[in-house]
Each structure stands twice: as C-alpha cells, then as structure tokens.
Design a protein around this motif. Structure first.
Motif, short mmCIF file in Angstrom:
data_model
loop_
_atom_site.label_atom_id
_atom_site.label_comp_id
_atom_site.label_asym_id
_atom_site.label_seq_id
_atom_site.Cartn_x
_atom_site.Cartn_y
_atom_site.Cartn_z
N LEU A 56 0.84 -1.19 0.00
CA LEU A 56 0.00 0.00 0.00
C LEU A 56 0.88 1.25 0.00
N VAL A 57 0.33 2.37 -0.42
CA VAL A 57 1.07 3.63 -0.46
C VAL A 57 0.27 4.72 0.24
N PHE A 58 0.98 5.79 0.59
CA PHE A 58 0.38 6.86 1.38
C PHE A 58 -0.27 7.90 0.47
N ASP A 59 -1.51 8.24 0.78
CA ASP A 59 -2.24 9.26 0.03
C ASP A 59 -2.61 10.41 0.96
N PRO A 60 -1.91 11.54 0.86
CA PRO A 60 -2.19 12.67 1.75
C PRO A 60 -3.56 13.30 1.52
N LEU A 61 -4.20 12.97 0.40
CA LEU A 61 -5.49 13.59 0.08
C LEU A 61 -6.67 12.87 0.73
N ILE A 62 -6.44 11.65 1.24
CA ILE A 62 -7.52 10.93 1.91
C ILE A 62 -7.83 11.62 3.24
N ARG A 63 -9.09 11.88 3.49
CA ARG A 63 -9.48 12.59 4.71
C ARG A 63 -9.57 11.70 5.93
N LYS A 64 -9.74 10.41 5.72
CA LYS A 64 -9.85 9.50 6.86
C LYS A 64 -8.49 9.29 7.52
N ARG A 65 -8.54 8.75 8.72
CA ARG A 65 -7.32 8.56 9.51
C ARG A 65 -6.32 7.65 8.82
N ASN A 66 -6.78 6.52 8.29
CA ASN A 66 -5.89 5.59 7.59
C ASN A 66 -5.71 6.09 6.16
N LYS A 67 -4.53 6.60 5.86
CA LYS A 67 -4.29 7.20 4.55
C LYS A 67 -3.50 6.28 3.60
N CYS A 68 -3.36 5.01 3.96
CA CYS A 68 -2.67 4.06 3.09
C CYS A 68 -3.70 3.39 2.18
N ASP A 69 -3.39 3.36 0.88
CA ASP A 69 -4.37 2.87 -0.09
C ASP A 69 -3.65 2.08 -1.18
N GLN A 70 -4.45 1.48 -2.07
CA GLN A 70 -3.90 0.74 -3.20
C GLN A 70 -3.17 1.69 -4.16
N PRO A 71 -2.04 1.27 -4.73
CA PRO A 71 -1.26 2.14 -5.63
C PRO A 71 -2.05 2.68 -6.82
N PHE A 72 -3.01 1.90 -7.34
CA PHE A 72 -3.75 2.38 -8.50
C PHE A 72 -4.74 3.49 -8.14
N ASN A 73 -4.93 3.73 -6.84
CA ASN A 73 -5.81 4.82 -6.41
C ASN A 73 -5.04 6.08 -6.04
N VAL A 74 -3.71 6.02 -6.08
CA VAL A 74 -2.89 7.12 -5.57
C VAL A 74 -1.93 7.62 -6.65
N ASP A 75 -1.84 8.93 -6.76
CA ASP A 75 -0.85 9.56 -7.65
C ASP A 75 0.38 9.89 -6.82
N CYS A 76 1.41 9.08 -6.93
CA CYS A 76 2.61 9.28 -6.12
C CYS A 76 3.52 10.38 -6.67
#
Length: 240
Positions: A56-76
């Motif tokens: 999983l990778v970190f998405d700073p744009l997610i508003r929820k507490r757990n900001k780790c998401d699938q890579p295909f959902n995140v622009d790194c």
C-alpha cells in the motif's frame, strides 16, 4: 501498476530519517518527499516516521485517519521509492491485487491481504488489469500471450471476431447466432467472446432476424421443424 524504485529500509533508518523531517505547524500525517509508502506522524512538532503495510502507499489527500491505499488509487508523483517487498506465496507484496504468476493466465488474479490471498476469476471474456486493479476488456488490458479459456464449444463453435451491431448501429454486447443445423438451438457470445449453447422451448425455433425464439412458421427453413412431433403439431400456431 506504476513503476517504483525499491528502497531497502531498516527500522533504524526510518527512525533516523524522521529526525530530518520538519513538521508543519498543524499536527497530522504527512508524506515523505521521495518514498510513496512512507509518511510522518507529527504531534506538537515531533515527527515519527512510519510505513504503510507492504503493497500500500500513502495518500495525503484521503481525509480519513488511515491514509494508506492501493497504488492504482494514488498519484505518487515524484515519490517513486518503496520499501523492500515482503513476498509470500503468489503475492509479490503482502497487500494488493496482483496478476496470476503465469503470464498466460490473464483472467485470474490474487487479492492479497497481509500475505493471505484469494484467487479471483474475472467475468467471462475479461482480463485482469494491474493498472486499475479491475477486470477489463482484453483490448483495454493490453496483455500479450494470454491463453484462450473455454472459448470453443464441444461442437466446434467459436465466437466470431467480427462485432455485431443492432438496427441502430449500436454494438451488441452479447450477440446471438443461429445453430447451423438445429432450428431450436442458438449461441450467445457473452461479452462477444465467451460462447454459450442455448435453446428455445419446445415448439419454438430461433429467429435470426429478430434474435428471439419464434413460431416455426415465422422462420424460413424451419417451418416443419416439429412436424414429426404430434404433441407440438397439435398446438395452435403462434402468431407472428
């Protein structure tokens, strides 16, 4: 799936890296500038370096507490580095959706959660696409060397490569085809690829013009299909 540069990171190194990160004024979770699965938890100006679960990778744009998401959902973006993978079984990383280890098997994939996996088969006619983590049309997946799975029936029927369109010129998603020798039977090609051998109810035949089951007298060449069946012949004729 996006291409990343692997970065071998020890627990000690993570702690040291946190010392060089300057927390913003507001407490919260902040991304590392180079590594997509690394982030910092800032509390009263103190930073603690942390890693997302492997895969999983970190998405700073997610508003929820757990900001780790699938890579295909995140622009790194420029955060191209990742922690060293922790493979287990068919899972190249502990978490995520991954293609089957046999590159010729394109219609199956693995859902990995902390190294435990479930093998999933796509809907008939679809291929797994790692870039989206979903099953898509083969031309969208663009995978090469895929095996054809169950695309030829026992009687030799195979769905034509040519697409079928309706009277309005729209693509028919599940086209139908008349059986060459049996008026009662017909074929359906699911998603235009996966063939199914179906049949009309007794007393009806398949009408290729309307793509529906119909009375024999309404289909040229099939008018006498049930003439040798007394039970069917005694039934009133079906109007067109």
């Amino acid at each position: 799936m996006k291409t990343y540069t692997l970065a071998v990171i020890a627990v000690l190194a993570v702690g040291i890296d946190a010392q060089g990160f300057k927390c913003p004024a507001k407490d919260g979770l902040y991304e590392d500038p180079r590594q997509c699965d690394k982030y910092y938890e800032c509390v009263e100006g103190e930073a603690v370096a942390k890693l997302c679960p492997d895969g999983l990778v970190f998405d700073p744009l997610i508003r929820k507490r757990n900001k780790c998401d699938q890579p295909f959902n995140v622009d790194c973006g420029d955060r191209t580095e990742l922690q060293a993978p922790q493979p287990k079984g068919p899972c190249p990383r502990r978490n995520g959706f991954f293609a089957h280890e046999d590159p010729t098997v394109c219609n199956k994939f693995y859902n990995c959660i902390e190294g435990d996996y479930t093998e999933i088969t796509c809907t008939n006619g679809l291929h797994f696409d790692e870039y989206s983590g979903t099953c898509v049309w083969p031309d969208s997946a663009g995978r090469q060397g895929c095996k054809q799975t169950g695309n030829i029936l026992k009687d030799g029927f195979q769905c034509p490569k040519e697409t079928q369109k309706d009277a309005n010129g729209n693509l028919v998603v599940h086209p139908k085809y008349a059986h060459p020798t049996d008026c009662q039977r017909f074929y359906v090609c699911l998603n235009g690829i996966e063939p199914r051998d179906l049949g009309c109810q007794v007393g009806e035949v398949y009408n290729e013009e309307t793509q529906r089951c119909d009375a024999p007298e309404n289909v040229a060449g099939c008018e006498d299909w049930y003439k040798d069946d007394p039970a069917v012949a005694s039934k009133p004729a079906k109007k067109a």
